[in-house]
Enzyme design. Structure first.
Site, PDB file in Angstrom:
ATOM      1  N   ASP A   1      31.614 -36.531  38.134  1.00  0.00           N
ATOM      2  CA  ASP A   1      31.770 -37.634  37.171  1.00  0.00           C
ATOM      3  C   ASP A   1      33.048 -37.516  36.343  1.00  0.00           C
ATOM      4  OD1 ASP A   1      29.472 -36.385  34.593  1.00  0.00           O
ATOM      5  OD2 ASP A   1      31.307 -35.586  35.472  1.00  0.00           O
TER       6      ASP A   1
ATOM      7  N   TYR B   1      40.873 -31.230  34.316  1.00  0.00           N
ATOM      8  CA  TYR B   1      40.639 -29.834  34.720  1.00  0.00           C
ATOM      9  C   TYR B   1      41.929 -29.112  35.110  1.00  0.00           C
ATOM     10  CZ  TYR B   1      35.592 -29.666  34.389  1.00  0.00           C
ATOM     11  OH  TYR B   1      34.305 -29.650  33.905  1.00  0.00           O
TER      12      TYR B   1
ATOM     13  N   ARG C   1      32.214 -22.321  25.929  1.00  0.00           N
ATOM     14  CA  ARG C   1      31.723 -23.696  26.124  1.00  0.00           C
ATOM     15  C   ARG C   1      30.214 -23.665  26.358  1.00  0.00           C
ATOM     16  NH1 ARG C   1      31.466 -28.432  24.364  1.00  0.00           N
ATOM     17  NH2 ARG C   1      30.430 -29.842  25.797  1.00  0.00           N
TER      18      ARG C   1
HETATM   19  N1  LIG Z   1      29.213 -32.830  39.430  1.00  0.00           N
HETATM   20  C1  LIG Z   1      29.497 -33.121  38.155  1.00  0.00           C
HETATM   21  O1  LIG Z   1      30.535 -33.736  37.835  1.00  0.00           O
HETATM   22  C2  LIG Z   1      28.545 -32.656  37.085  1.00  0.00           C
HETATM   23  C3  LIG Z   1      28.496 -33.264  35.801  1.00  0.00           C
HETATM   24  C4  LIG Z   1      27.611 -32.737  34.843  1.00  0.00           C
HETATM   25  C5  LIG Z   1      26.772 -31.671  35.190  1.00  0.00           C
HETATM   26  N2  LIG Z   1      26.857 -31.135  36.456  1.00  0.00           N
HETATM   27  C6  LIG Z   1      25.979 -30.046  36.904  1.00  0.00           C
HETATM   28  O2  LIG Z   1      24.620 -30.446  36.767  1.00  0.00           O
HETATM   29  C7  LIG Z   1      23.811 -29.255  36.745  1.00  0.00           C
HETATM   30  C8  LIG Z   1      22.821 -29.320  35.613  1.00  0.00           C
HETATM   31  O3  LIG Z   1      23.504 -29.076  34.415  1.00  0.00           O
HETATM   32  P1  LIG Z   1      22.672 -28.761  33.071  1.00  0.00           P
HETATM   33  O4  LIG Z   1      23.674 -28.303  32.045  1.00  0.00           O
HETATM   34  O5  LIG Z   1      21.785 -29.897  32.759  1.00  0.00           O
HETATM   35  O6  LIG Z   1      21.765 -27.509  33.523  1.00  0.00           O
HETATM   36  P2  LIG Z   1      20.331 -27.072  32.909  1.00  0.00           P
HETATM   37  O7  LIG Z   1      20.271 -25.586  33.052  1.00  0.00           O
HETATM   38  O8  LIG Z   1      20.110 -27.707  31.608  1.00  0.00           O
HETATM   39  O9  LIG Z   1      19.292 -27.737  33.942  1.00  0.00           O
HETATM   40  C9  LIG Z   1      19.234 -27.341  35.252  1.00  0.00           C
HETATM   41  C10 LIG Z   1      17.778 -27.457  35.699  1.00  0.00           C
HETATM   42  O10 LIG Z   1      17.719 -27.080  37.075  1.00  0.00           O
HETATM   43  C11 LIG Z   1      16.518 -26.342  37.269  1.00  0.00           C
HETATM   44  N3  LIG Z   1      16.637 -25.564  38.506  1.00  0.00           N
HETATM   45  C12 LIG Z   1      17.336 -24.419  38.701  1.00  0.00           C
HETATM   46  N4  LIG Z   1      17.223 -24.031  39.988  1.00  0.00           N
HETATM   47  C13 LIG Z   1      16.415 -24.939  40.616  1.00  0.00           C
HETATM   48  C14 LIG Z   1      15.919 -25.091  41.942  1.00  0.00           C
HETATM   49  N5  LIG Z   1      16.239 -24.203  42.891  1.00  0.00           N
HETATM   50  N6  LIG Z   1      15.122 -26.150  42.218  1.00  0.00           N
HETATM   51  C15 LIG Z   1      14.811 -27.052  41.251  1.00  0.00           C
HETATM   52  N7  LIG Z   1      15.233 -26.966  39.967  1.00  0.00           N
HETATM   53  C16 LIG Z   1      16.032 -25.919  39.669  1.00  0.00           C
HETATM   54  C17 LIG Z   1      16.387 -25.502  36.028  1.00  0.00           C
HETATM   55  O11 LIG Z   1      15.056 -25.051  35.856  1.00  0.00           O
HETATM   56  C18 LIG Z   1      16.819 -26.499  34.950  1.00  0.00           C
HETATM   57  O12 LIG Z   1      15.736 -27.212  34.421  1.00  0.00           O
HETATM   58  C19 LIG Z   1      24.810 -28.089  36.653  1.00  0.00           C
HETATM   59  O13 LIG Z   1      25.063 -27.573  37.950  1.00  0.00           O
HETATM   60  C20 LIG Z   1      26.057 -28.756  36.120  1.00  0.00           C
HETATM   61  O14 LIG Z   1      27.248 -28.047  36.402  1.00  0.00           O
HETATM   62  C21 LIG Z   1      27.707 -31.601  37.393  1.00  0.00           C
HETATM   63  O1  LIG Z   2      31.011 -28.359  29.309  1.00  0.00           O
HETATM   64  P1  LIG Z   2      29.971 -29.427  29.571  1.00  0.00           P
HETATM   65  O2  LIG Z   2      28.647 -28.854  30.061  1.00  0.00           O
HETATM   66  O3  LIG Z   2      29.815 -30.422  28.457  1.00  0.00           O
HETATM   67  O4  LIG Z   2      30.548 -30.311  30.738  1.00  0.00           O
HETATM   68  C1  LIG Z   2      30.821 -29.702  31.972  1.00  0.00           C
HETATM   69  C2  LIG Z   2      30.899 -30.847  32.941  1.00  0.00           C
HETATM   70  O5  LIG Z   2      32.051 -31.632  32.571  1.00  0.00           O
HETATM   71  C3  LIG Z   2      32.320 -32.749  33.418  1.00  0.00           C
HETATM   72  O6  LIG Z   2      31.244 -33.703  33.298  1.00  0.00           O
HETATM   73  C4  LIG Z   2      31.231 -34.388  32.022  1.00  0.00           C
HETATM   74  C5  LIG Z   2      31.727 -35.797  32.216  1.00  0.00           C
HETATM   75  O7  LIG Z   2      33.034 -35.752  32.717  1.00  0.00           O
HETATM   76  C6  LIG Z   2      31.692 -36.494  30.875  1.00  0.00           C
HETATM   77  O8  LIG Z   2      32.069 -37.836  30.976  1.00  0.00           O
HETATM   78  C7  LIG Z   2      30.308 -36.532  30.372  1.00  0.00           C
HETATM   79  O9  LIG Z   2      29.485 -37.275  31.239  1.00  0.00           O
HETATM   80  O10 LIG Z   2      29.823 -35.249  30.229  1.00  0.00           O
HETATM   81  C8  LIG Z   2      29.822 -34.499  31.424  1.00  0.00           C
HETATM   82  C9  LIG Z   2      29.292 -33.197  31.004  1.00  0.00           C
HETATM   83  O11 LIG Z   2      29.790 -32.951  29.716  1.00  0.00           O
HETATM   84  C10 LIG Z   2      32.458 -32.278  34.860  1.00  0.00           C
HETATM   85  O12 LIG Z   2      32.637 -33.370  35.742  1.00  0.00           O
HETATM   86  C11 LIG Z   2      31.242 -31.494  35.301  1.00  0.00           C
HETATM   87  O13 LIG Z   2      31.442 -31.026  36.628  1.00  0.00           O
HETATM   88  C12 LIG Z   2      31.011 -30.327  34.375  1.00  0.00           C
HETATM   89  O14 LIG Z   2      29.791 -29.651  34.713  1.00  0.00           O
HETATM   90 MN   LIG Z   3      32.512 -32.478  37.946  1.00  0.00          MN
END
Ligand SMILES: NC(=O)c1ccc[n+]([C@@H]2O[C@H](COP(=O)([O-])OP(=O)(O)OC[C@H]3O[C@@H](n4cnc5c(N)ncnc54)[C@H](O)[C@@H]3O)[C@@H](O)[C@H]2O)c1
Ligand SMILES: O=P(O)(O)OC[C@H]1O[C@H](O[C@H]2[C@H](O)[C@@H](O)[C@@H](O)O[C@@H]2CO)[C@H](O)[C@@H](O)[C@@H]1O
Ligand SMILES: [Mn+2]
Length: 441
Positions: free
Chosen positions: A172, A264, A284
């Site tokens: 995102d 990034y 962070r």
């Molecule tokens: N791709 C992106 O741009 C983007 C953007 C924002 C967040 N993220 C990712 O989304 C994920 C969630 O972030 P968060 O901060 O909410 O994490 P979080 O720790 O708050 O939540 C993650 C959840 O996943 C669960 N979980 C862990 N392993 C699991 C499994 N094997 N099966 C089912 N559930 C499982 C945990 O119990 C927890 O409730 C992270 O990997 C984060 O980096 C990606």
């Molecule tokens: O440090 P965090 O946990 O706040 O964010 C890490 C993630 O940052 C990006 O996602 C952002 C997104 O770009 C922003 O618009 C908004 O939706 O918050 C997200 C999370 O803060 C990044 O793309 C992710 O891969 C990171 O996990």
């Molecule tokens: Mn991302």
């Protein structure tokens, strides 16, 4: 329009409530009959699930069924769409991913550098197992993955599930940056169209225009070079760390004005400057534990205690809306344009074919139809080949239990480089991840 059944894996995620609020806001784009939350941590998910029950009853009356479960068959069997957002080791392991590199004078980041390598080695086995479990129950569902680090997770999944074209990795960040572009241009973000290329969390906008063909690229470069670029998505607009990240765009565009950078890139272009800014006592991850995680679970408590969503901001966020609109385009064959992660295979001819590149694509019932980018200039080719070699070595090191390939990966990574630092940070991260990483020889 046909209603879909959606499952969210990682229901206890700090993003789930925002995604549910976005689903309410986007019900016309992606109408749903059922929503299921699935998580392995029953207690973490339960609070989100109880609040979600109240939220959906109040704001999604047409939804026929909502449940939260730790049972995979219940979660996956009938799903048309499965969002995946897990965090192996949770936010406390993220804190170590960030603290340990900082203690070695390096960038400590969730998905970049040594921290990203550490997180990737934890995520790979859980994501492979999860996709295997999903596909053993449901061969048809669109599996849309947010789980990070998307570059490394995506490469590992591509090795194990090379023919699964209903498995997409999404980020995102580009749309979040475009939201800020839209707000300084007084445009609607969904009216903007970007030409973009790179790897995940390592890319550039080459053109930004609106749907009527007006090219904003030069205007944006001028604005960013001469003003403080600000985050405007509701999740991050008031977050000092994100404000600082977006502010760095000014220096990046002043130094390299050919293309508009993904935020990034600050870690890779100014690693010394960034590592000096960081503190192991205020990573962070710690800010998220004290911020977003507390706020989300406090909102859940409020909703549960008052049994309604009075005084709760239930508007969607770009993180949720983006994934939802991607799902709608796939399920309803809308062929809309999104920036997604996909195999290169000639999109950028002077990059390795098996790299996972982040580029615009049209999304429809047959999956992603990416736009060709063409040959990229030497500076970007050099940076991307180097970063891809790092990613590829991390994934190979995982599958081959190969310590030396991990060391090579870190020495290649622009946030590490020095071999002695790489050895020391690798050994400390290995110690911290004993229960997660593979054995290394
Ligand atoms: N791709 C992106 O741009 C983007 C953007 C924002 C967040 N993220 C990712 O989304 C994920 C969630 O972030 P968060 O901060 O909410 O994490 P979080 O720790 O708050 O939540 C993650 C959840 O996943 C669960 N979980 C862990 N392993 C699991 C499994 N094997 N099966 C089912 N559930 C499982 C945990 O119990 C927890 O409730 C992270 O990997 C984060 O980096 C990606
Ligand atoms: O440090 P965090 O946990 O706040 O964010 C890490 C993630 O940052 C990006 O996602 C952002 C997104 O770009 C922003 O618009 C908004 O939706 O918050 C997200 C999370 O803060 C990044 O793309 C992710 O891969 C990171 O996990
Ligand atoms: Mn991302």
């Amino acid at each position: 329009m046909k209603k879909s059944k959606l499952t969210i894996v990682g229901g206890g995620s700090t993003y789930t409530l925002g995604i549910l609020m976005s689903l309410i806001e986007e019900a016309n784009h992606l109408p749903l009959s059922e929503i299921t939350l699935y998580d392995t941590d029953i207690s973490r998910q339960e609070k989100i699930g109880k609040a979600a029950n109240i939220l959906l009853k109040e704001h999604y009356p047409s939804l026929e069924k909502f449940e939260y479960t730790s049972n995979q068959s219940t979660a996956f069997k009938d799903a048309d769409i499965i969002f995946v957002q897990i965090r192996t080791g949770g936010l406390l392991m993220r804190e170590l991913d960030e603290q340990i590199p900082i203690q070695h004078g390096l960038v400590g980041q969730e998905t970049c550098g040594a921290g990203g390598m550490s997180y990737g080695l934890r995520s790979i086995p859980d994501m492979i197992q999860l996709v295997k479990d999903i596909r053993s129950i449901n061969k048809e569902a669109w599996v849309l993955n947010y789980t990070n680090p998307a570059a490394i997770v995506g490469l590992a999944l591509d090795k194990v599930f090379p023919d699964d074209n209903r498995l997409l990795n999404i980020c995102d960040m580009p749309i979040a940056i475009m939201k800020s572009y839209a707000d300084i241009l007084d445009e609607d973000v969904w009216n903007l169209e970007a030409d973009y290329f790179g790897l995940n969390h390592f890319g550039w906008f080459t053109k930004i225009r609106n749907k009527y063909g007006h090219d904003y690229t030069s205007e944006l470069k001028h604005l960013i070079k001469n003003n403080d670029f600000k985050p405007t998505d509701k999740l991050i607009a008031n977050d000092p760390s994100w404000q600082s990240t977006f502010k760095q765009a000014k220096q990046m565009v002043q130094d390299f004005e050919e293309y508009l950078p993904n935020t990034y890139l600050q870690y890779y272009l100014y690693p010394n400057q960034l590592s000096q800014k960081e503190s192991a006592n205020n990573t962070r991850a710690r800010q998220v534990i004290n911020g977003r995680e507390k706020e989300v679970f406090n909102d859940c408590d409020t909703i549960i205690n008052q049994n309604n969503t009075e005084n709760i901001d239930i508007s969607g966020d770009i993180h949720g809306v983006y994934m939802i609109r991607i799902a709608a385009s796939l399920v309803h064959h809308l062929k809309e344009r999104f920036i997604i992660i996909t195999r290169n295979e000639g999109i950028i001819p002077n990059l390795p074919s098996d790299a996972l590149v982040e580029v615009p694509a049209l999304l429809g019932k047959n999956g992603a139809e990416p736009f060709k980018v063409g040959e990229i200039p030497t500076f970007y080719k050099g940076l991307l080949e180097n970063q891809y070699a790092y990613e590829k070595l991390v994934v190979e090191a995982y599958f081959e239990n190969d310590y030396n390939k991990l060391l090579q990966a870190l020495v290649l990574n622009r946030t590490v480089i020095d071999t002695n630092k790489a050895k020391n940070v690798l050994n400390d991260l290995f110690e911290a991840n004993k229960e997660y990483w593979p054995n290394l020889n």
